[in-house]
Design a protein around this motif. Structure first.
Motif, short mmCIF file in Angstrom:
data_model
loop_
_atom_site.label_atom_id
_atom_site.label_comp_id
_atom_site.label_asym_id
_atom_site.label_seq_id
_atom_site.Cartn_x
_atom_site.Cartn_y
_atom_site.Cartn_z
N PRO A 265 0.82 -1.21 0.00
CA PRO A 265 0.00 0.00 0.00
C PRO A 265 0.85 1.26 0.00
N SER A 266 0.32 2.30 -0.57
CA SER A 266 1.04 3.57 -0.68
C SER A 266 1.14 4.25 0.68
N PRO A 267 2.27 4.90 0.97
CA PRO A 267 2.40 5.66 2.23
C PRO A 267 1.31 6.72 2.34
N GLY A 268 0.83 6.91 3.57
CA GLY A 268 -0.22 7.89 3.80
C GLY A 268 -1.61 7.32 3.73
N THR A 269 -1.75 6.07 3.30
CA THR A 269 -3.06 5.43 3.24
C THR A 269 -3.34 4.67 4.53
N ARG A 270 -4.60 4.40 4.80
CA ARG A 270 -4.95 3.62 5.99
C ARG A 270 -4.39 2.21 5.90
N ALA A 271 -4.37 1.66 4.69
CA ALA A 271 -3.82 0.32 4.52
C ALA A 271 -2.34 0.29 4.90
N HIS A 272 -1.62 1.35 4.53
CA HIS A 272 -0.21 1.44 4.89
C HIS A 272 -0.04 1.51 6.40
N ASP A 273 -0.89 2.28 7.06
CA ASP A 273 -0.83 2.38 8.52
C ASP A 273 -1.18 1.04 9.18
N ARG A 274 -2.16 0.34 8.63
CA ARG A 274 -2.51 -0.96 9.21
C ARG A 274 -1.33 -1.92 9.12
N ARG A 275 -0.66 -1.93 7.99
CA ARG A 275 0.49 -2.82 7.84
C ARG A 275 1.60 -2.43 8.81
N ASN A 276 1.89 -1.14 8.91
CA ASN A 276 2.94 -0.70 9.82
C ASN A 276 2.62 -1.02 11.27
N LEU A 277 1.35 -0.87 11.65
CA LEU A 277 0.97 -1.20 13.02
C LEU A 277 1.11 -2.70 13.28
N ARG A 278 0.77 -3.53 12.30
CA ARG A 278 0.95 -4.96 12.48
C ARG A 278 2.43 -5.31 12.62
N LEU A 279 3.28 -4.69 11.81
CA LEU A 279 4.71 -4.94 11.91
C LEU A 279 5.26 -4.48 13.26
N ALA A 280 4.80 -3.32 13.73
CA ALA A 280 5.25 -2.81 15.02
C ALA A 280 4.80 -3.73 16.15
N ALA A 281 3.56 -4.22 16.06
CA ALA A 281 3.06 -5.14 17.09
C ALA A 281 3.87 -6.43 17.10
N ASP A 282 4.22 -6.92 15.93
CA ASP A 282 5.01 -8.14 15.84
C ASP A 282 6.37 -7.95 16.51
N ASP A 283 6.99 -6.79 16.30
CA ASP A 283 8.28 -6.50 16.93
C ASP A 283 8.14 -6.42 18.45
N LEU A 284 7.11 -5.75 18.93
CA LEU A 284 6.91 -5.62 20.38
C LEU A 284 6.62 -6.96 21.02
N LEU A 285 5.84 -7.78 20.33
CA LEU A 285 5.49 -9.08 20.90
C LEU A 285 6.68 -10.03 20.95
N GLY A 286 7.74 -9.69 20.24
CA GLY A 286 8.95 -10.49 20.34
C GLY A 286 9.63 -10.34 21.69
N ALA A 287 9.34 -9.21 22.37
CA ALA A 287 9.96 -8.95 23.67
C ALA A 287 8.96 -8.91 24.81
N LEU A 288 7.67 -8.79 24.50
CA LEU A 288 6.63 -8.67 25.52
C LEU A 288 5.56 -9.74 25.33
N GLU A 289 4.85 -10.02 26.41
CA GLU A 289 3.76 -10.99 26.32
C GLU A 289 2.52 -10.37 25.70
N ARG A 290 2.37 -9.06 25.87
CA ARG A 290 1.21 -8.38 25.32
C ARG A 290 1.58 -6.96 24.93
N VAL A 291 0.83 -6.44 23.98
CA VAL A 291 1.01 -5.07 23.53
C VAL A 291 -0.21 -4.27 23.92
N HIS A 292 0.00 -3.10 24.47
CA HIS A 292 -1.11 -2.24 24.87
C HIS A 292 -1.49 -1.33 23.71
N VAL A 293 -2.75 -1.25 23.44
CA VAL A 293 -3.28 -0.48 22.32
C VAL A 293 -4.21 0.60 22.86
#
Length: 359
Positions: free
Chosen positions: A215-243
């Motif tokens: 997805p193109s930067p600035g779109t909601r789809a792009h943000d959804r993907r980035n948030l999923r990637l960020a959550a995956d990184d956080l879950l590598g070190a934590l049991e849960r991610v706070h949203v």
């Protein structure tokens, strides 16, 4: 019987098109990239096949030359778009669509100036050429290494071989011969076309599952993907991610009283405020007027809310806004990326504006 077979072709085209769009439009999927390209080309090809089948039904019912012309043109376009889509996926020069469109227009015009039998043979030549080109393209890397490409190649080879057989038979025995009626008639062709549509649809769906979104930067789809990637990184070190989900309840009023640009500016400021209030967090807008902030949860939720409100209010003079809109907060905790996707999807379907119990 011919009408029933044509109706079967219509049904096959409809199912193939629906399967493609559903494969791309599953909850949580992003838009753009190779998968979107595949669906765009093969989906339009399915629609062209549907139009071809409808035109053939009209022709059988007495629609005349116009219906035949539309049927011939859309039939050629159907296979041509498969070739154009394969070229696009392989990263080759984008000449496929223009060539296919030109062939369709040519076929449309030719049908009006030559006898229908000759127009049918010319259409068959086009089908053979495009089927061969598409089969060769799907056999090239990188597409050939993906699941589903072999189904597409096999379908195109069989379809092209049958149409080549029709051409040879028309030259040797003629279109009025008994052999033609028993092995290459319109009824048989329609049945095989319906099976080819199903095969192409099945292969395309399998192929689409192997392709990525971009997805193109600035779109909601792009943000959804980035948030999923960020959550995956956080879950590598934590049991849960706070949203933390933040909305501006009166944003629709701001949009109506000022402009959509002003409302979008408010959301941008809110994202910046979340980043500043929670250093190291990840924030994005995965759904309309809704900001998601991912963080470790080391800061109490009341402190988070107060910090975001304070920074957000401090930004108002910078955008020349005289009032500070209220903010609503929801707090969740997710233990895997799938839970985050479901949460984002729920806000896409029903944004909501009230506060839910904290979890």
């Amino acid at each position: 019987m011919v009408v029933l077979d044509l109706l079967a072709a219509i049904a096959a085209a409809s199912v193939a098109g629906a399967a493609l769009f559903l494969a791309h439009g599953r909850h949580g999927d992003d838009r753009g990239g190779p998968r979107a390209e595949l669906v765009r080309y093969m989906g339009v090809a399915a629609l062209a096949a549907l139009a071809c089948s409808v035109a053939n039904v009209i022709e059988v019912a007495g629609g005349g030359t116009f219906a035949a012309a539309v049927g011939n043109a859309t039939n050629v376009v159907t296979v041509g778009l498969a070739w154009a889509g394969a070229r696009r996926l392989n990263g080759h020069r984008a000449i496929g669509t223009a060539t296919t469109g030109a062939a369709g227009i040519l076929m449309l015009g030719v049908t009006f100036v030559v006898p229908l039998d000759e127009a049918t043979l010319l259409k068959t030549v086009g089908l053979v050429v495009f089927a061969v080109l598409a089969a060769v393209e799907f056999s090239r890397r990188p597409v050939r290494d993906l699941s589903g490409s072999r189904v597409l190649v096999a379908t195109l080879v069989v379809f092209g071989a049958f149409n080549l057989y029709r051409l040879v038979l028309s030259c040797l025995a003629g279109m009025s011969s008994a052999l033609w009626q028993h092995t290459a008639s319109t009824q048989i062709t329609t049945i095989l076309s319906a099976l080819a549509i199903v095969g192409m649809g099945y292969g395309s769906v399998r192929l689409g599952r192997q392709l990525d979104d971009d997805p193109s930067p600035g779109t909601r789809a792009h943000d959804r993907r980035n948030l999923r990637l960020a959550a995956d990184d956080l879950l590598g070190a934590l049991e849960r991610v706070h949203v933390t989900v933040i909305r501006i309840p009166e944003l629709d009023l701001i949009r109506a009283a000022h402009s959509s640009g002003r409302a979008d500016e408010m959301i941008t400021v809110l994202v910046d405020a979340a980043h500043e209030a929670l250093p190291g967090s990840s924030a994005g807008v995965p759904a309309r007027d809704t900001v998601f902030v991912l963080h470790t949860g080391s800061t109490h939720v009341t402190v988070v809310e107060a910090a975001v409100r304070r920074v957000f209010a401090g930004q108002m003079p910078l955008i020349d806004y005289s009032d500070t809109p209220d903010l609503s907060f929801e707090h969740h905790a997710v233990t895997d990326v799938h839970d985050l996707s479901l949460l984002m999807e729920s806000r896409r379907l029903r944004p909501g504006s009230g506060v839910v119990p904290r979890t």
